[in-house]
Design a protein around this motif. Structure first.
Motif, short mmCIF file in Angstrom:
data_model
loop_
_atom_site.label_atom_id
_atom_site.label_comp_id
_atom_site.label_asym_id
_atom_site.label_seq_id
_atom_site.Cartn_x
_atom_site.Cartn_y
_atom_site.Cartn_z
N MET A 1 0.88 -1.44 -0.51
CA MET A 1 0.17 -0.17 0.04
C MET A 1 0.78 1.42 0.03
O MET A 1 1.97 1.54 1.04
CB MET A 1 -0.82 -0.21 1.02
CG MET A 1 -1.78 1.24 1.75
SD MET A 1 -2.27 1.51 2.81
CE MET A 1 -3.52 3.07 3.03
N VAL A 75 2.76 10.22 8.48
CA VAL A 75 2.87 8.22 8.67
C VAL A 75 3.81 8.01 7.81
O VAL A 75 4.46 7.40 7.95
CB VAL A 75 1.55 8.38 7.72
CG1 VAL A 75 1.72 6.58 7.21
CG2 VAL A 75 0.30 8.80 8.48
N HIS A 112 -5.00 0.15 10.51
CA HIS A 112 -5.00 -1.55 9.41
C HIS A 112 -3.47 -1.67 9.43
O HIS A 112 -2.62 -2.58 9.61
CB HIS A 112 -5.96 -2.04 8.61
CG HIS A 112 -5.53 -1.03 7.34
ND1 HIS A 112 -5.76 0.85 7.10
CD2 HIS A 112 -4.38 -0.65 6.21
CE1 HIS A 112 -5.22 1.22 6.14
NE2 HIS A 112 -4.99 0.13 5.34
N LEU A 113 -2.98 -0.21 9.67
CA LEU A 113 -1.70 -0.07 9.22
C LEU A 113 -0.54 -0.02 10.53
O LEU A 113 0.23 -1.17 10.57
CB LEU A 113 -1.37 1.25 7.87
CG LEU A 113 -0.80 0.86 6.65
CD1 LEU A 113 -1.04 2.44 6.23
CD2 LEU A 113 -0.86 0.28 6.15
N GLY A 116 -1.08 -3.52 12.41
CA GLY A 116 -0.59 -4.62 11.04
C GLY A 116 1.36 -4.47 11.79
O GLY A 116 2.28 -5.01 11.85
N ASP A 117 1.45 -3.09 12.15
CA ASP A 117 3.45 -3.01 11.99
C ASP A 117 3.71 -2.66 13.03
O ASP A 117 5.00 -2.02 13.85
CB ASP A 117 3.93 -2.29 10.90
CG ASP A 117 3.61 -2.15 9.83
OD1 ASP A 117 3.60 -3.39 9.08
OD2 ASP A 117 2.90 -1.58 8.19
N PHE B 11 6.11 -3.61 4.76
CA PHE B 11 6.25 -3.43 5.82
C PHE B 11 4.82 -4.80 6.01
O PHE B 11 4.26 -5.28 4.95
CB PHE B 11 5.24 -2.26 6.61
CG PHE B 11 6.91 -1.56 6.74
CD1 PHE B 11 7.20 -0.96 6.41
CD2 PHE B 11 7.58 -1.58 8.22
CE1 PHE B 11 8.44 0.30 6.23
CE2 PHE B 11 8.58 -0.68 8.67
CZ PHE B 11 9.09 0.03 7.28
N PRO B 12 5.00 -5.56 6.82
CA PRO B 12 3.75 -6.68 7.62
C PRO B 12 2.43 -6.42 7.05
O PRO B 12 1.57 -7.22 6.59
CB PRO B 12 4.41 -7.06 8.51
CG PRO B 12 5.53 -6.83 8.85
CD PRO B 12 6.33 -5.73 8.45
N SER B 13 2.27 -4.59 7.13
CA SER B 13 1.08 -4.29 6.64
C SER B 13 0.65 -4.43 5.65
O SER B 13 -0.71 -4.10 5.19
CB SER B 13 0.77 -3.04 7.58
OG SER B 13 1.59 -2.08 7.34
N GLY B 14 1.54 -4.68 4.84
CA GLY B 14 1.66 -3.96 3.41
C GLY B 14 1.75 -2.95 3.12
O GLY B 14 2.02 -2.19 1.14
N PHE B 15 2.41 -1.95 3.81
CA PHE B 15 2.43 -0.62 3.67
C PHE B 15 3.76 -0.35 3.11
O PHE B 15 4.65 -1.06 3.39
CB PHE B 15 2.67 0.04 4.80
CG PHE B 15 3.36 2.31 4.87
CD1 PHE B 15 2.84 2.74 4.88
CD2 PHE B 15 4.31 2.18 4.89
CE1 PHE B 15 3.10 3.96 4.28
CE2 PHE B 15 4.98 3.56 5.06
CZ PHE B 15 4.61 4.05 4.86
N VAL B 16 4.31 0.08 1.74
CA VAL B 16 5.48 0.26 0.96
C VAL B 16 6.64 2.02 1.55
O VAL B 16 5.02 2.86 0.56
CB VAL B 16 5.54 0.23 -0.81
CG1 VAL B 16 6.45 0.00 -1.57
CG2 VAL B 16 4.22 -0.82 -0.52
#
Lengths: 152, 66
Positions: A1, A75, A112-113, A116-117, B11-16
């Motif tokens: 994302m 963020v 969710h981010l 998640g992290d 990152f694990p959440s999918g964050f780029v």
């Protein structure tokens, strides 16, 4: 994302970050700074640089129509900072109750981010700290990247 | 040949995280050691004095949160 955000510049100690908000009010320079509170714990603050005086103001309301993009940029900065300092915990609160609510809305939006992290904690209005709960009112927040603190 | 730097991290959440969106600006180095928001830092120091904060960090270090 990927989040749509502004390009960011940083200093060499990697604690101060700069970007420009662009909107109907023009180009506004913003600074994000991480200041140490105690070992491994940093305060995150965001403010505007006054173009005339050069002073940094965290109370001014920019109203530049790009709050989503500014939030997304903060963020990004948090992720970048934590990438460099993975064991850091970050404390954040608004300069006003309205801004603290904005931060809470931001955490909810990117929940969710965030979860998640990061471990996310909130300081309740009665000053007690607890794991962050969506929709609840808090006066401050702390995030810590998962998997990097001692013992985890 | 110069080694190409890593451009992004997922990152694990999918964050780029795009590294190329971040650039060093030597002009900002003047802020090294300068606290731009002293009132907020003072407020933060007070906030983490609360006993529940220490307990939370202890629990975190013991792996009590998932």
């Amino acid at each position: 994302m990927r989040l749509e955000h502004y390009e960011v510049r940083f200093d060499e100690p990697f604690t101060t970050f700069k970007f420009f908000s662009e909107g109907p009010k023009g180009r506004i320079q913003k600074l994000v700074q991480f200041s140490p509170i105690s070992a491994g714990l940093y305060n995150l603050a965001l403010g505007d640089v006054n173009a005339q005086t050069g002073e940094v103001d965290d109370l001014v309301v920019s109203d530049n129509g790009d709050s989503e993009k500014v939030l997304a940029t903060v963020v990004e900065v948090v992720y970048r900072f934590c990438d460099r300092f993975p064991a850091a915990s970050i404390y954040a609160t608004g300069s006003t109750p309205a801004r603290t609510r904005l931060y809470r809305m931001g955490i909810n939006k990117y929940y969710h981010l965030a979860t998640g992290d990061f471990y996310v904690f909130g300081q309740r209005l009665d000053s007690e700290w607890e794991p962050f709960q969506k929709g609840k009112d808090y006066r401050a927040f702390i995030v810590t990247q998962k998997g990097f603190r001692f013992g985890i | 040949m110069k080694e190409k730097l890593k451009e992004k991290k997922t990152f694990p959440s999918g964050f780029v995280l795009d590294y190329d969106k971040f650039t060093h600006d030597p002009e900002l180095d003047k802020y090294d050691g300068v606290v731009l928001f002293p009132k907020k830092v003072a407020k933060a120091k007070e906030a983490v004095k609360h006993p529940s904060f220490k307990k939370l960090m202890d629990d975190l270090d013991k792996g009590k949160f998932k």
